[in-house]
Design a protein around this motif. Structure first.
Motif, mmCIF file in Angstrom:
data_model
loop_
_atom_site.group_PDB
_atom_site.id
_atom_site.type_symbol
_atom_site.label_atom_id
_atom_site.label_comp_id
_atom_site.label_asym_id
_atom_site.label_seq_id
_atom_site.Cartn_x
_atom_site.Cartn_y
_atom_site.Cartn_z
ATOM 1 N N LEU A 24 0.919 -1.343 -0.086
ATOM 2 C CA LEU A 24 -0.054 0.007 -0.013
ATOM 3 C C LEU A 24 0.770 1.285 -0.044
ATOM 4 N N PHE A 25 1.847 1.329 0.619
ATOM 5 C CA PHE A 25 2.980 2.538 0.676
ATOM 6 C C PHE A 25 3.305 2.626 -0.547
ATOM 7 N N ALA A 26 3.909 1.591 -1.166
ATOM 8 C CA ALA A 26 4.462 1.579 -2.634
ATOM 9 C C ALA A 26 3.192 2.156 -3.610
ATOM 10 N N GLU A 27 1.989 1.571 -3.617
ATOM 11 C CA GLU A 27 0.885 1.965 -4.391
ATOM 12 C C GLU A 27 0.739 3.473 -4.220
ATOM 13 N N LEU A 90 14.661 -0.555 -9.682
ATOM 14 C CA LEU A 90 13.702 -1.256 -9.042
ATOM 15 C C LEU A 90 12.975 0.029 -8.363
ATOM 16 N N ASN A 91 13.547 0.992 -7.678
ATOM 17 C CA ASN A 91 12.797 2.146 -7.125
ATOM 18 C C ASN A 91 11.698 2.745 -8.039
ATOM 19 N N THR A 92 12.240 2.756 -9.359
ATOM 20 C CA THR A 92 11.344 3.571 -10.440
ATOM 21 C C THR A 92 10.064 2.538 -10.330
ATOM 22 N N GLN A 93 10.080 1.663 -9.933
ATOM 23 C CA GLN A 93 8.747 0.594 -10.172
ATOM 24 C C GLN A 93 7.914 0.855 -8.685
ATOM 25 N N ARG A 94 8.395 1.676 -7.751
ATOM 26 C CA ARG A 94 7.639 1.843 -6.450
ATOM 27 C C ARG A 94 7.756 3.044 -6.229
ATOM 28 N N ARG A 95 6.805 4.040 -6.873
ATOM 29 C CA ARG A 95 7.127 5.517 -6.818
ATOM 30 C C ARG A 95 6.618 5.865 -5.417
ATOM 31 N N GLY A 96 5.354 5.208 -4.963
ATOM 32 C CA GLY A 96 5.009 5.836 -3.528
ATOM 33 C C GLY A 96 5.930 5.391 -2.445
#
Length: 190
Positions: A24-27, A90-96
């Motif tokens: 949820l934090f990632a989304e 990898l971080n570019t895939q988890r903006r949130g």
């Protein structure tokens, strides 16, 4: 006949909550992922979730620690300095999650912030690990007067600064390419 009550070991429940919070934090980012939403995802009430994690800040700190642990386990052991662009990618895939990390790390500079100890320790460990990678990389040629520790601090600053610029630009910054470029500068012959 009464329904059998589902029982879950406290350690397993904590792990389940951390997984849900990580997603949820990632989304949605830190602000967009409420405790109620996280609790709902794991079949708890908000009060039940607070039994495991007394504050949202504490939950986020543990989620960040879990993320670091996973990144370290999957990317660092085999890649040396080349693991850094992989982590950035990898971080570019988890903006949130990047947004939550950026905000919380900046907020943690205040004396009484609940994540201050986490970030202080994290940066110390990260500088040590990256400095070791710099020393072990046969292609690195450091400028006169620059230590492996200085190079590590610089690389971490580049990565964190890029994350902030990437977030503000709406993703228009090629973070991975810039980190690869920074590594190429360190690997150039004098």
């Amino acid at each position: 006949m009464p329904r059998a009550r589902r029982t879950t070991r406290p350690e397993a429940r904590r792990e389940e909550i951390l997984e849900a919070a990580l997603e949820l934090f990632a989304e949605r980012g830190y602000r967009g992922a409420s405790l109620a939403l996280i609790a709902e995802r794991v079949g708890l009430t908000q009060q039940g979730l607070l039994h495991y994690f007394p504050t949202k800040e504490r939950l986020l700190v543990e989620v960040l620690a879990l993320r670091d642990e996973r990144d370290t386990a999957h990317l660092w052991p085999h890649g040396g300095l080349d693991a850094l662009p992989a982590i950035v990618e990898l971080n570019t895939q988890r903006r949130g999650m990047v947004q939550s990390y950026t905000v919380l790390s900046a907020d943690s500079v205040t004396e009484d912030h609940p994540a201050r100890d986490f970030f202080t320790g994290r940066y110390e460990r990260l500088r040590e690990a990256v400095a070791a990678m710099v020393r072990e990389d046969p292609g690195v040629v450091l400028p006169e007067g620059m230590s492996a520790e200085d190079a590590a601090a610089m690389l971490i600053a580049v990565m964190d600064g890029l994350q902030l610029q990437w977030l503000l630009s709406g993703g228009d910054i090629d973070m991975t390419g810039v980190v690869r470029g920074a590594l190429a500068l360190l690997r150039r012959s004098p």
